[in-house]
Design an enzyme around this catalytic site. Structure first.
Site, PDB file in Angstrom:
ATOM      1  N   ASN A  40       3.174   7.550   4.125  1.00 51.18           N
ATOM      2  CA  ASN A  40       2.628   8.375   3.043  1.00 51.18           C
ATOM      3  C   ASN A  40       2.529   9.831   3.493  1.00 51.18           C
ATOM      4  OD1 ASN A  40       0.520   7.391   4.714  1.00 51.18           O
ATOM      5  ND2 ASN A  40      -1.013   7.628   3.117  1.00 51.18           N
ATOM      6  N   ILE A  41       2.712  10.711   2.530  1.00 45.46           N
ATOM      7  CA  ILE A  41       2.716  12.155   2.784  1.00 45.46           C
ATOM      8  C   ILE A  41       1.845  12.808   1.723  1.00 45.46           C
ATOM      9  CG2 ILE A  41       4.163  14.237   2.922  1.00 45.46           C
ATOM     10  CD1 ILE A  41       6.568  12.265   3.512  1.00 45.46           C
ATOM     11  N   GLU A  42       0.786  13.460   2.174  1.00 50.19           N
ATOM     12  CA  GLU A  42      -0.162  14.058   1.225  1.00 50.19           C
ATOM     13  C   GLU A  42       0.024  15.579   1.150  1.00 50.19           C
ATOM     14  OE1 GLU A  42      -3.957  12.572   2.610  1.00 50.19           O
ATOM     15  OE2 GLU A  42      -3.542  10.599   1.715  1.00 50.19           O
ATOM     16  N   CYS A  53       3.462   7.826  -1.702  1.00 51.86           N
ATOM     17  CA  CYS A  53       3.086   6.645  -0.920  1.00 51.86           C
ATOM     18  C   CYS A  53       4.199   6.282   0.066  1.00 51.86           C
ATOM     19  CB  CYS A  53       2.850   5.451  -1.837  1.00 51.86           C
ATOM     20  SG  CYS A  53       1.433   5.610  -2.930  1.00 51.86           S
ATOM     21  N   GLU A  80       5.578   3.383   0.545  1.00 50.99           N
ATOM     22  CA  GLU A  80       6.590   2.515  -0.060  1.00 50.99           C
ATOM     23  C   GLU A  80       7.661   3.344  -0.752  1.00 50.99           C
ATOM     24  OE1 GLU A  80       3.331   2.401  -0.287  1.00 50.99           O
ATOM     25  OE2 GLU A  80       2.561   0.410  -0.756  1.00 50.99           O
TER      26      GLU A  80
END
Ligand code: THU
Length: 133
Positions: free
Chosen positions: A42-44, A53, A55
């Site tokens: 995941n990368i915010e 996310c 996935e």
């Protein structure tokens, strides 16, 4: 299919999670029809909504390299059995209607689901061409 290898790759990817806001790390690894493995984390993003996310990172990596059929996807997160969010379930539906969903806490502690179990009565590509009569 080597479930433990997929979980191992998901655990590796989880280490790359960029999560300065939630601090919640997720990793995913998928197996394509032709036995390639793609993984993602995941990368915010500071403005939050562009966050992606694990996935979807893994799936979009695979699709963007020409692999459109997913046989299995393993997911590991910081909670006890981290299940895919609703949006990711729909994305898995697009490219892995018959995929095994492996929800893992560790290499030895995991559960396997079908997509149909976690996304019943789903809407997918075929439905766009299905008329009522
Ligand atoms: N997240 C995932 O990457 N996958 C999931 O299945 C659940 C949620 C991420 C999104 C966000 O970066 C963080 O976990 C907290 O929601």
């Amino acid at each position: 299919m080597n479930i433990k290898e997929l979980i191992r790759r998901a655990l590796e990817a989880q280490k790359m999670a960029y999560v300065p806001y939630s601090r919640f790390r997720v990793g995913a690894a998928l197996l394509t029809e032709d036995n390639h493995i793609y993984s993602g984390c995941n990368i915010e993003i500071a403005s939050y909504s562009p966050t992606i996310c694990a996935e979807r990172t893994a799936i979009f990596k695979a699709v963007s390299e020409g692999h459109r059929k997913i046989k299995a996807i393993a997911i590991v997160g910081d909670s006890n059995f981290t299940f895919p969010c609703g949006v990711c379930r729909q994305v898995i539906r697009e490219f892995g209607k018959d995929a095994n969903i492996i929800i893992a806490n560790s290499l030895d502690d995991y559960k396997v689901f079908t997509l149909d179990e976690i996304l019943p009565y789903s809407f997918g590509p075929e439905d766009l061409n299905k008329n009522k009569e």
